[in-house]
Write a protein that holds these residues in place. Sequence first.
Motif, PDB file in Angstrom:
ATOM      1  N   GLU A 127       0.882  -1.262  -0.015  1.00 28.05           N
ATOM      2  CA  GLU A 127      -0.008  -0.031   0.134  1.00 28.05           C
ATOM      3  C   GLU A 127       0.754   1.291  -0.008  1.00 28.05           C
ATOM      4  OE1 GLU A 127      -0.034  -1.999   4.183  1.00 28.05           O
ATOM      5  OE2 GLU A 127      -0.741  -2.643   2.133  1.00 28.05           O
ATOM      6  N   VAL A 128       1.834   1.112   0.675  1.00 21.78           N
ATOM      7  CA  VAL A 128       2.944   2.428   0.567  1.00 21.78           C
ATOM      8  C   VAL A 128       3.259   2.607  -0.801  1.00 21.78           C
ATOM      9  CG1 VAL A 128       5.077   3.290   1.505  1.00 21.78           C
ATOM     10  CG2 VAL A 128       3.508   2.053   3.044  1.00 21.78           C
ATOM     11  N   ARG A 129       3.864   1.550  -1.548  1.00 20.15           N
ATOM     12  CA  ARG A 129       4.567   1.553  -2.704  1.00 20.15           C
ATOM     13  C   ARG A 129       3.492   2.267  -3.798  1.00 20.15           C
ATOM     14  NH1 ARG A 129       8.870  -1.726  -4.588  1.00 20.15           N
ATOM     15  NH2 ARG A 129      10.109  -2.656  -2.760  1.00 20.15           N
ATOM     16  N   GLU A 130       2.314   1.619  -3.484  1.00 15.71           N
ATOM     17  CA  GLU A 130       1.007   2.190  -4.526  1.00 15.71           C
ATOM     18  C   GLU A 130       0.988   3.683  -4.308  1.00 15.71           C
ATOM     19  OE1 GLU A 130      -0.713   0.798  -7.068  1.00 15.71           O
ATOM     20  OE2 GLU A 130       0.634  -0.880  -6.746  1.00 15.71           O
ATOM     21  N   ALA A 131       0.791   4.171  -2.992  1.00 14.46           N
ATOM     22  CA  ALA A 131       0.529   5.531  -2.700  1.00 14.46           C
ATOM     23  C   ALA A 131       1.751   6.400  -3.292  1.00 14.46           C
ATOM     24  CB  ALA A 131       0.505   5.633  -1.159  1.00 14.46           C
ATOM     25  N   ILE A 132       3.125   5.949  -3.314  1.00 16.71           N
ATOM     26  CA  ILE A 132       4.082   6.611  -3.671  1.00 16.71           C
ATOM     27  C   ILE A 132       3.834   6.710  -5.474  1.00 16.71           C
ATOM     28  CG2 ILE A 132       6.665   6.480  -4.236  1.00 16.71           C
ATOM     29  CD1 ILE A 132       6.709   5.509  -1.362  1.00 16.71           C
ATOM     30  N   LYS A 133       3.571   5.546  -5.937  1.00 18.14           N
ATOM     31  CA  LYS A 133       3.367   5.499  -7.377  1.00 18.14           C
ATOM     32  C   LYS A 133       2.444   6.416  -8.013  1.00 18.14           C
ATOM     33  CE  LYS A 133       3.602   1.395  -8.870  1.00 18.14           C
ATOM     34  NZ  LYS A 133       3.355  -0.009  -9.567  1.00 18.14           N
ATOM     35  N   ASN A 134       1.333   6.444  -7.089  1.00 20.96           N
ATOM     36  CA  ASN A 134       0.120   7.375  -7.350  1.00 20.96           C
ATOM     37  C   ASN A 134       0.594   8.802  -7.114  1.00 20.96           C
ATOM     38  OD1 ASN A 134      -1.659   5.321  -8.183  1.00 20.96           O
ATOM     39  ND2 ASN A 134      -2.442   5.333  -5.932  1.00 20.96           N
ATOM     40  N   LEU A 135       1.484   9.124  -6.197  1.00 20.09           N
ATOM     41  CA  LEU A 135       1.951  10.315  -6.014  1.00 20.09           C
ATOM     42  C   LEU A 135       2.870  11.041  -7.375  1.00 20.09           C
ATOM     43  CD1 LEU A 135       2.706  10.789  -2.346  1.00 20.09           C
ATOM     44  CD2 LEU A 135       1.155  12.165  -3.499  1.00 20.09           C
ATOM     45  N   LYS A 136       3.591  10.110  -7.937  1.00 18.33           N
ATOM     46  CA  LYS A 136       4.660  10.393  -9.095  1.00 18.33           C
ATOM     47  C   LYS A 136       3.856  10.614  -9.818  1.00 18.33           C
ATOM     48  CE  LYS A 136       8.694   7.651  -7.210  1.00 18.33           C
ATOM     49  NZ  LYS A 136       9.464   6.666  -7.657  1.00 18.33           N
ATOM     50  N   LYS A 137       2.581  10.036 -10.252  1.00 14.20           N
ATOM     51  CA  LYS A 137       1.803  10.107 -11.706  1.00 14.20           C
ATOM     52  C   LYS A 137       0.807  11.447 -11.385  1.00 14.20           C
ATOM     53  CE  LYS A 137       1.469   5.163 -12.846  1.00 14.20           C
ATOM     54  NZ  LYS A 137       0.852   4.083 -12.728  1.00 14.20           N
ATOM     55  N   SER A 138       0.928  11.775  -9.881  1.00 12.10           N
ATOM     56  CA  SER A 138      -0.259  12.969 -10.065  1.00 12.10           C
ATOM     57  C   SER A 138       0.115  14.387 -10.666  1.00 12.10           C
ATOM     58  CB  SER A 138      -0.419  13.382  -8.446  1.00 12.10           C
ATOM     59  OG  SER A 138      -1.178  14.391  -8.295  1.00 12.10           O
ATOM     60  N   THR A 139      -0.762  14.976 -11.269  1.00 10.60           N
ATOM     61  CA  THR A 139      -0.390  16.189 -12.123  1.00 10.60           C
ATOM     62  C   THR A 139      -0.082  17.479 -11.267  1.00 10.60           C
ATOM     63  OG1 THR A 139      -2.552  16.771 -12.525  1.00 10.60           O
ATOM     64  CG2 THR A 139      -1.492  15.335 -14.134  1.00 10.60           C
ATOM     65  N   ALA A 140      -0.781  17.436 -10.251  1.00 13.40           N
ATOM     66  CA  ALA A 140      -0.804  18.398  -9.181  1.00 13.40           C
ATOM     67  C   ALA A 140       0.577  18.533  -8.516  1.00 13.40           C
ATOM     68  CB  ALA A 140      -1.807  18.309  -8.043  1.00 13.40           C
ATOM     69  N   ILE A 141       1.091  17.364  -8.111  1.00 16.17           N
ATOM     70  CA  ILE A 141       2.497  17.124  -7.717  1.00 16.17           C
ATOM     71  C   ILE A 141       3.477  17.700  -8.721  1.00 16.17           C
ATOM     72  CG2 ILE A 141       4.188  15.680  -6.796  1.00 16.17           C
ATOM     73  CD1 ILE A 141       1.819  15.999  -4.672  1.00 16.17           C
ATOM     74  N   LYS A 142       3.335  17.336  -9.876  1.00 12.75           N
ATOM     75  CA  LYS A 142       4.123  17.627 -11.067  1.00 12.75           C
ATOM     76  C   LYS A 142       4.098  19.000 -11.237  1.00 12.75           C
ATOM     77  CE  LYS A 142       4.237  13.115 -13.437  1.00 12.75           C
ATOM     78  NZ  LYS A 142       3.846  12.600 -14.656  1.00 12.75           N
ATOM     79  N   GLU A 143       2.969  19.800 -10.998  1.00 15.04           N
ATOM     80  CA  GLU A 143       3.034  21.140 -11.336  1.00 15.04           C
ATOM     81  C   GLU A 143       3.511  22.024 -10.155  1.00 15.04           C
ATOM     82  OE1 GLU A 143      -1.238  21.910 -11.247  1.00 15.04           O
ATOM     83  OE2 GLU A 143      -1.436  21.156 -13.603  1.00 15.04           O
ATOM     84  N   GLN A 144       3.545  21.212  -8.810  1.00 17.36           N
ATOM     85  CA  GLN A 144       4.310  21.856  -7.517  1.00 17.36           C
ATOM     86  C   GLN A 144       5.630  21.892  -7.888  1.00 17.36           C
ATOM     87  OE1 GLN A 144       3.016  23.857  -4.926  1.00 17.36           O
ATOM     88  NE2 GLN A 144       1.001  23.630  -6.083  1.00 17.36           N
ATOM     89  N   ILE A 145       5.915  20.755  -8.308  1.00 13.72           N
ATOM     90  CA  ILE A 145       7.632  20.816  -8.797  1.00 13.72           C
ATOM     91  C   ILE A 145       8.179  21.718  -9.504  1.00 13.72           C
ATOM     92  CG2 ILE A 145       9.256  18.972  -9.357  1.00 13.72           C
ATOM     93  CD1 ILE A 145       7.742  16.764  -7.882  1.00 13.72           C
ATOM     94  N   GLU A 146       7.473  21.770 -10.591  1.00 16.93           N
ATOM     95  CA  GLU A 146       7.967  22.506 -11.455  1.00 16.93           C
ATOM     96  C   GLU A 146       7.763  24.114 -11.169  1.00 16.93           C
ATOM     97  OE1 GLU A 146       9.456  22.050 -14.419  1.00 16.93           O
ATOM     98  OE2 GLU A 146       9.338  19.789 -13.931  1.00 16.93           O
ATOM     99  N   ALA A 147       6.836  24.428 -10.477  1.00 12.42           N
ATOM    100  CA  ALA A 147       6.648  25.778 -10.194  1.00 12.42           C
ATOM    101  C   ALA A 147       7.832  26.100  -8.951  1.00 12.42           C
ATOM    102  CB  ALA A 147       5.471  26.091  -9.171  1.00 12.42           C
ATOM    103  N   ASN A 148       8.120  25.322  -8.156  1.00  7.89           N
ATOM    104  CA  ASN A 148       9.168  25.610  -7.019  1.00  7.89           C
ATOM    105  C   ASN A 148      10.520  25.062  -7.515  1.00  7.89           C
ATOM    106  OD1 ASN A 148       7.191  26.598  -5.143  1.00  7.89           O
ATOM    107  ND2 ASN A 148       6.565  24.427  -4.924  1.00  7.89           N
ATOM    108  N   ARG A 149      10.951  24.695  -8.808  1.00  7.68           N
ATOM    109  CA  ARG A 149      12.326  24.349  -8.961  1.00  7.68           C
ATOM    110  C   ARG A 149      12.977  25.420  -9.451  1.00  7.68           C
ATOM    111  NH1 ARG A 149      12.604  19.530 -13.381  1.00  7.68           N
ATOM    112  NH2 ARG A 149      12.313  18.720 -11.534  1.00  7.68           N
ATOM    113  N   ILE A 150      14.250  25.559  -8.829  1.00  8.07           N
ATOM    114  CA  ILE A 150      15.106  26.562  -8.923  1.00  8.07           C
ATOM    115  C   ILE A 150      16.189  26.505 -10.070  1.00  8.07           C
ATOM    116  CG2 ILE A 150      16.962  28.016  -7.606  1.00  8.07           C
ATOM    117  CD1 ILE A 150      15.734  27.084  -5.102  1.00  8.07           C
TER     118      ILE A 150
END
Length: 61
Positions: A38-61
Amino acid sequence: MTAILNLFKKSDSKDTGLRGTAEGRLYVDKKVFYNRTEVREAIKNLKKSTAIKEQIEANRI
């Protein structure tokens, strides 16, 4: 008799990876925790999430 048998009965619970020290402090056994399905699935879903990808791109230096 059942009380004695309950003392030696194996637990059916899953190992969560949460451990405790003699002082009562809790810590996470990372090797066990990250191998849980269940932890592996949660991490996999986070990596696929568009909201997380947008946050990473917005905060990348």
